[in-house]
Design a protein around this motif. Structure first.
Motif, PDB file in Angstrom:
ATOM      1  N   ARG A   1      30.336   3.192  14.350  1.00  0.00           N
ATOM      2  CA  ARG A   1      29.410   4.243  13.901  1.00  0.00           C
ATOM      3  C   ARG A   1      29.157   5.268  14.996  1.00  0.00           C
ATOM      4  NH1 ARG A   1      24.153   1.543  11.521  1.00  0.00           N
ATOM      5  NH2 ARG A   1      24.442   0.296  13.410  1.00  0.00           N
ATOM      6  N   SER A   2      29.125   4.819  16.248  1.00  0.00           N
ATOM      7  CA  SER A   2      28.848   5.746  17.348  1.00  0.00           C
ATOM      8  C   SER A   2      30.068   6.574  17.743  1.00  0.00           C
ATOM      9  CB  SER A   2      28.366   4.966  18.576  1.00  0.00           C
ATOM     10  OG  SER A   2      29.413   4.130  19.082  1.00  0.00           O
ATOM     11  N   GLY A   3      31.247   6.169  17.303  1.00  0.00           N
ATOM     12  CA  GLY A   3      32.464   6.897  17.641  1.00  0.00           C
ATOM     13  C   GLY A   3      33.101   6.472  18.946  1.00  0.00           C
ATOM     14  N   ASP A   4      32.595   5.422  19.595  1.00  0.00           N
ATOM     15  CA  ASP A   4      33.141   4.987  20.877  1.00  0.00           C
ATOM     16  C   ASP A   4      34.572   4.455  20.751  1.00  0.00           C
ATOM     17  OD1 ASP A   4      30.818   5.702  22.067  1.00  0.00           O
ATOM     18  OD2 ASP A   4      29.990   3.671  22.235  1.00  0.00           O
ATOM     19  N   LEU A   5      34.939   3.972  19.555  1.00  0.00           N
ATOM     20  CA  LEU A   5      36.272   3.398  19.360  1.00  0.00           C
ATOM     21  C   LEU A   5      37.253   4.391  18.741  1.00  0.00           C
ATOM     22  CD1 LEU A   5      35.252  -0.104  17.962  1.00  0.00           C
ATOM     23  CD2 LEU A   5      36.202   0.375  20.218  1.00  0.00           C
ATOM     24  N   ARG A   6      36.779   5.612  18.485  1.00  0.00           N
ATOM     25  CA  ARG A   6      37.613   6.557  17.751  1.00  0.00           C
ATOM     26  C   ARG A   6      38.923   6.849  18.487  1.00  0.00           C
ATOM     27  NH1 ARG A   6      34.220  11.276  17.208  1.00  0.00           N
ATOM     28  NH2 ARG A   6      33.031   9.876  15.849  1.00  0.00           N
ATOM     29  N   LEU A   7      38.838   7.120  19.777  1.00  0.00           N
ATOM     30  CA  LEU A   7      40.025   7.477  20.550  1.00  0.00           C
ATOM     31  C   LEU A   7      41.015   6.312  20.628  1.00  0.00           C
ATOM     32  CD1 LEU A   7      40.882  10.078  21.930  1.00  0.00           C
ATOM     33  CD2 LEU A   7      40.041   9.147  24.091  1.00  0.00           C
ATOM     34  N   LEU A   8      40.482   5.099  20.771  1.00  0.00           N
ATOM     35  CA  LEU A   8      41.352   3.923  20.821  1.00  0.00           C
ATOM     36  C   LEU A   8      42.095   3.738  19.500  1.00  0.00           C
ATOM     37  CD1 LEU A   8      38.939   1.426  22.616  1.00  0.00           C
ATOM     38  CD2 LEU A   8      41.125   2.215  23.506  1.00  0.00           C
ATOM     39  N   ILE A   9      41.372   3.876  18.392  1.00  0.00           N
ATOM     40  CA  ILE A   9      41.999   3.690  17.081  1.00  0.00           C
ATOM     41  C   ILE A   9      43.067   4.747  16.839  1.00  0.00           C
ATOM     42  CG2 ILE A   9      41.585   3.766  14.590  1.00  0.00           C
ATOM     43  CD1 ILE A   9      38.841   2.518  15.128  1.00  0.00           C
ATOM     44  N   VAL A  10      42.774   5.994  17.196  1.00  0.00           N
ATOM     45  CA  VAL A  10      43.748   7.073  16.989  1.00  0.00           C
ATOM     46  C   VAL A  10      45.008   6.812  17.812  1.00  0.00           C
ATOM     47  CG1 VAL A  10      44.203   9.519  17.398  1.00  0.00           C
ATOM     48  CG2 VAL A  10      42.055   8.812  16.351  1.00  0.00           C
ATOM     49  N   ALA A  11      44.841   6.414  19.081  1.00  0.00           N
ATOM     50  CA  ALA A  11      45.995   6.188  19.956  1.00  0.00           C
ATOM     51  C   ALA A  11      46.878   5.062  19.429  1.00  0.00           C
ATOM     52  CB  ALA A  11      45.522   5.871  21.379  1.00  0.00           C
ATOM     53  N   VAL A  12      46.275   3.944  19.052  1.00  0.00           N
ATOM     54  CA  VAL A  12      47.054   2.804  18.554  1.00  0.00           C
ATOM     55  C   VAL A  12      47.717   3.155  17.220  1.00  0.00           C
ATOM     56  CG1 VAL A  12      46.937   0.409  17.772  1.00  0.00           C
ATOM     57  CG2 VAL A  12      45.649   1.124  19.783  1.00  0.00           C
ATOM     58  N   THR A  13      46.976   3.824  16.343  1.00  0.00           N
ATOM     59  CA  THR A  13      47.542   4.180  15.038  1.00  0.00           C
ATOM     60  C   THR A  13      48.751   5.093  15.187  1.00  0.00           C
ATOM     61  OG1 THR A  13      45.369   3.979  13.999  1.00  0.00           O
ATOM     62  CG2 THR A  13      47.043   5.229  12.802  1.00  0.00           C
TER      63      THR A  13
END
Length: 845
Positions: free
Chosen positions: A18-30
């Protein structure tokens, strides 16, 4: 505090999502998994399709090829294993039209078939309706023949007319549109004539000197076919010198269409390289994003320690969170890659004429493993340090900061990731150059950026330099470790992007130059020496000014350094075939312009010298100085190897394994061959063959068109996948700039607190980003040239042209991208209230 790490992990995951802290990690792995799985699905289906279609291209599951009727021992063994068999016979001969139809003659490739042919695939015949074709499992009836349309055009006859072959007359009852097992041998480029087995004896065409090619095709269950191939290989190797077995070859799926397999293999290497770059960039992005994620959770973990949560529970909860994130991002990437691979199939349509088989689960498992390894190897190590944050950090925020990742953990993760990348690359050299090149580049970037920071600090005079430059220099020099990480990460991102640009231009341009627009599209052989002047005059009259003209000499290698050689001396199958048959030699005082000397020297008119193509030299274990003896038309000729040549066999030029560097080779029987681009005028081929009826003219237009079509399709696919790598590169740039966001915010807050203007701080920020980008782009350009040369030289076998403008162009692009990423990632830093920023800083806690 007692809380199950399962519930804590789920709660942390939901909060961070919800806070967006994992957004960059998810985008990179995806992005990484999507690129890898798209290439994986496409390659998997393509290989399955090639294996399926190779059976049709062979005419069976395995083939016994020989110069004489297939020995009885192979027939008996095939019957014992329950395999079905069909034998065909092919050889070159002259076909003639009736005198009433002009009496023209044409060299054709005659194929004798029997009922049951073909065992795999179907013959396709043209119908009376233009563009309409009909598949059939029938063969010509006795007294009839089926022919290629080129036979009708050359002889000026039509379907239903008669064709004279030897002593017999046949009715043309069909026009062949597709022959599945035609093969790619040189004589198979001649127009095809197909007849029934019962008719061949009456023609009287088979004579003692005839060059016959018998092929016994077999089909059956896979275990029985493999058993037969293994047994036949042993018999051939053990009995190659025996009269009944000599000259017999076993062909299987791997030899179905080598020229198309090579083209598709090169295409797959391009796609694999782009996918590898996306994965490598994503690894950098994950490492940077994970460190930023860990830094933002230090205070939370300190509070958890104060509340009594154990280190084991904290470590387990974050491990669970990252494993779930890895599974989700990997699954999302696989679904995205599966959808995208259909675009590859559409872009590469035409390489295989029929629909591709369904994909297997292998790409799914490999891509999921890659995604999890990517996140756990590069993302988890800094996050696991959160479990070691001391409770004292609640009161003193200057303790418990992140440390560099341990060498052991990092080595284990990087090794596993590198191993998976090598598996994905499907080519050891490609994988080693890509992975090794990037690993070496990271170390080089770190060293050079550290030296650059030191040099910058000493070179800026704080008394005379502009204030914004002084502050920017202090910013960089005050935290050299951050500067090194930032420059290295930006350099890696720029390296991948620049390398792809070079691939799109230089490598693909080099590939196109292998078959330029003026490449020869006609090969003519069997020109007699006394016809040479007249033939060249005919070409000149037709407007052909540029052509290859070489003698063609048939010779058999009989001795090396005075020792007689035979197929039994070699284990390699290709070497056995080369020694067991004649191959084409030639002579020329002038070194062929498209042949590069890689060892030794070409000396015009050097007596007793020969130049050998490097590939055949490796196959036959030849080296400079070896003396070779050839049997040429019953005359033994000896010569010493004085040079080795690199030959581009895809150049559509006249090429030879062995050449004598002399203008005239006396007392040697020879004919001449020519390669040229035919004029566009209609009737050129017919006029040439009518004037020289003994020659064989091979039209290569269809082959050239197919090569160009494949190139266009590969380029489109590479450009499409380039978008993934571009996105991954931008993620790296964003992650590299964002990694120092909090440190920058604190430093700017202090300067604002003491009276610095926002406009000055913007100048400082832009100068710092531009400087880092310039340095990163310059370093990446240098390494991109080196890695590009290695890929061109060792993987794709292209000529590589060093780009002198690349460092300049790359430096400016690096500055522009760094400024863009900085504007997006740091746009709120200068707008954040000073008091809020200072409260977060350790010194003010």
């Amino acid at each position: 505090m007692k809380q199950n790490f399962w519930s804590l992990g789920w709660r942390s995951l939901w909060r961070d999502l919800r806070s967006g802290d994992l957004r960059l990690l998810i985008v990179a792995v995806t992005l990484a998994v999507a690129a890898l799985s798209a290439v994986g699905f496409f390659s998997d289906r393509l290989k399955a399709g090639l294996q399926r279609d190779a059976r049709q291209l062979l005419g069976g599951d395995a083939v016994m090829a020989s110069d004489n009727p297939t020995p009885d021992i192979f027939v008996a063994k095939a019957r014992a294993l329950g395999l079905s068999m069909v034998t065909t016979l092919s050889f070159p001969t002259m076909a003639r039209a009736e005198d009433a139809k002009g009496g023209a003659s044409k060299l054709v490739a005659l194929k004798v078939v029997e009922p049951g042919y073909p065992l795999r695939g179907s013959l396709v015949l043209a119908t009376d309706q233009p563009g309409v074709e009909q598949a059939t499992h029938e063969i010509p009836q006795p007294g009839q023949v089926w022919v290629d349309a080129a036979v009708l055009d050359s002889l000026g006859i039509a379907k239903g007319d008669s064709l004279l072959l030897g002593d017999s007359r046949f009715v043309i009852s069909g026009v062949i549109a597709l022959e599945p097992d035609r093969g790619s041998g040189f004589m198979n480029f001649a127009p095809r004539v197909m007849m029934h087995k019962n008719d061949v004896a009456a023609t009287g065409l088979i004579q003692p000197a005839s060059r016959l090619n018998y092929r016994m095709a077999l089909v059956g269950e896979e275990p029985q076919v493999k058993a037969f191939v293994a047994w036949a290989d042993k018999v051939v190797k053990a009995g190659a010198a025996e009269r009944g077995v000599r000259g017999v070859r076993v062909e299987s799926l791997q030899t179905g269409r080598p020229e198309m397999s090579q083209t598709l293999d090169r295409a797959e290497k391009f796609l694999s390289l782009v996918a590898l770059l996306a994965a490598l960039l994503s690894a950098v992005a994950v490492a940077l994003a994970a460190r930023a994620f860990a830094a933002s959770h230090l205070d939370d973990c300190a509070m958890l320690r104060v509340l009594g949560l154990s280190q084991h529970a904290i470590a387990s909860s974050y491990t669970l969170e990252f494993a779930l994130v890895g599974l989700f991002a990997s699954a999302l990437g696989v679904l995205l890659g599966f959808a995208i691979h259909y675009l590859f199939v559409a872009l590469m349509a035409g390489l295989l004429d029929t629909a591709l088989p369904a994909a297997s689960l292998w790409p799914v498992g490999l891509s999921m493993s890659m995604g999890l390894t990517l996140l756990l190897a590069f993302g988890l190590p800094p996050v696991l340090q959160l479990a070691q944050v001391p409770p004292l950090r609640v009161m003193r925020r200057d303790v418990g900061n992140l440390r560099p990742t341990s060498i052991g953990v990092l080595t284990l993760g990087v090794s596993g990731f590198a191993a998976l990348l090598l598996v994905v690359s499907s080519d050891l050299q490609l994988g080693l150059i890509a992975v090794g090149g990037f690993a070496g580049a990271v170390l080089l970037f770190a060293l050079l950026s550290w030296l650059a920071v030191k040099l910058l600090r000493r070179s800026v005079n704080e008394l005379t330099a502009p204030r914004w430059l002084v502050l920017a220099t202090r910013q960089i020099a005050a935290r050299p470790a951050f500067a090194v990480v930032q420059v290295s990460a930006l350099s890696v991102g720029m390296l991948a992007l620049l390398l792809l640009v070079l691939l799109r231009t230089d490598l693909i341009a080099s590939w196109r130059q292998a078959t330029p627009p003026d490449a020869p599209n006609r090969f003519v052989i069997n020109v007699m020496p006394k016809q040479g002047d007249a033939f060249r005059a005919a070409l000149a009259k037709a407007g052909v000014q540029k052509f290859d003209w070489y003698p063609m000499i048939r010779g058999r290698l009989i001795a090396i350094n005075g020792r007689t050689v035979s197929p039994a001396d070699y284990l390699d199958e290709r070497a056995k075939r080369l020694v067991d048959r004649e191959f084409n030699l030639s002579n020329s005082a002038t070194q062929p312009p498209h042949n590069a000397i890689i060892s030794g020297a070409w000396k015009p008119e050097e007596p007793g010298a020969i130049s050998v193509e490097e590939g055949i030299a490796k196959t036959l274990n030849l080296k400079l100085g070896d003396r070779l003896a050839f049997d040429i038309g019953g005359v033994q000729t000896q010569a010493r190897i004085t040079s080795l040549r690199k030959v581009d066999w895809s150049s559509m030029r006249a090429n030879f394994f062995v050449m004598f560097p002399v203008a005239v080779l006396a007392d040697v029987p020879s004919t001449f061959m020519s390669a040229f681009k035919a004029p566009a005028a209609r009737g050129f081929d017919d006029a040439l063959v009518r004037q020289f009826p003994n020659v064989t003219a091979v039209d290569m237009n269809s082959t050239l068109n197919q090569v160009q079509r494949v190139l266009d399709q590969v380029i489109r696919a590479v450009e499409f996948l380039f978008g993934f790598t571009l996105a991954a590169g931008l993620v790296v740039l964003f992650a590299a700039v964002s990694a120092t966001r909090e440190e920058r915010a604190q430093e700017y807050a202090v300067m604002r607190a003491v009276g610095a203007q926002a406009s000055l701080l913007r100048q400082v920020q832009r100068a710092e980003l531009a400087g880092v980008g310039l340095l990163a782009g310059f370093l990446a350009s240098l390494v991109a040239n080196a890695v590009g040369w290695a890929l061109a030289h060792y993987v794709f076998e292209f000529e590589w042209t060093l780009s002198l403008w690349l460092p300049v162009w790359g430096s400016f692009c690096g500055a522009a991208l760094a400024l863009a990423a900085g504007w997006w990632g740091l746009r709120d830093v200068l707008r954040r209230p000073v008091l809020e920023t200072l409260r977060r800083a350790p010194a003010f806690s």
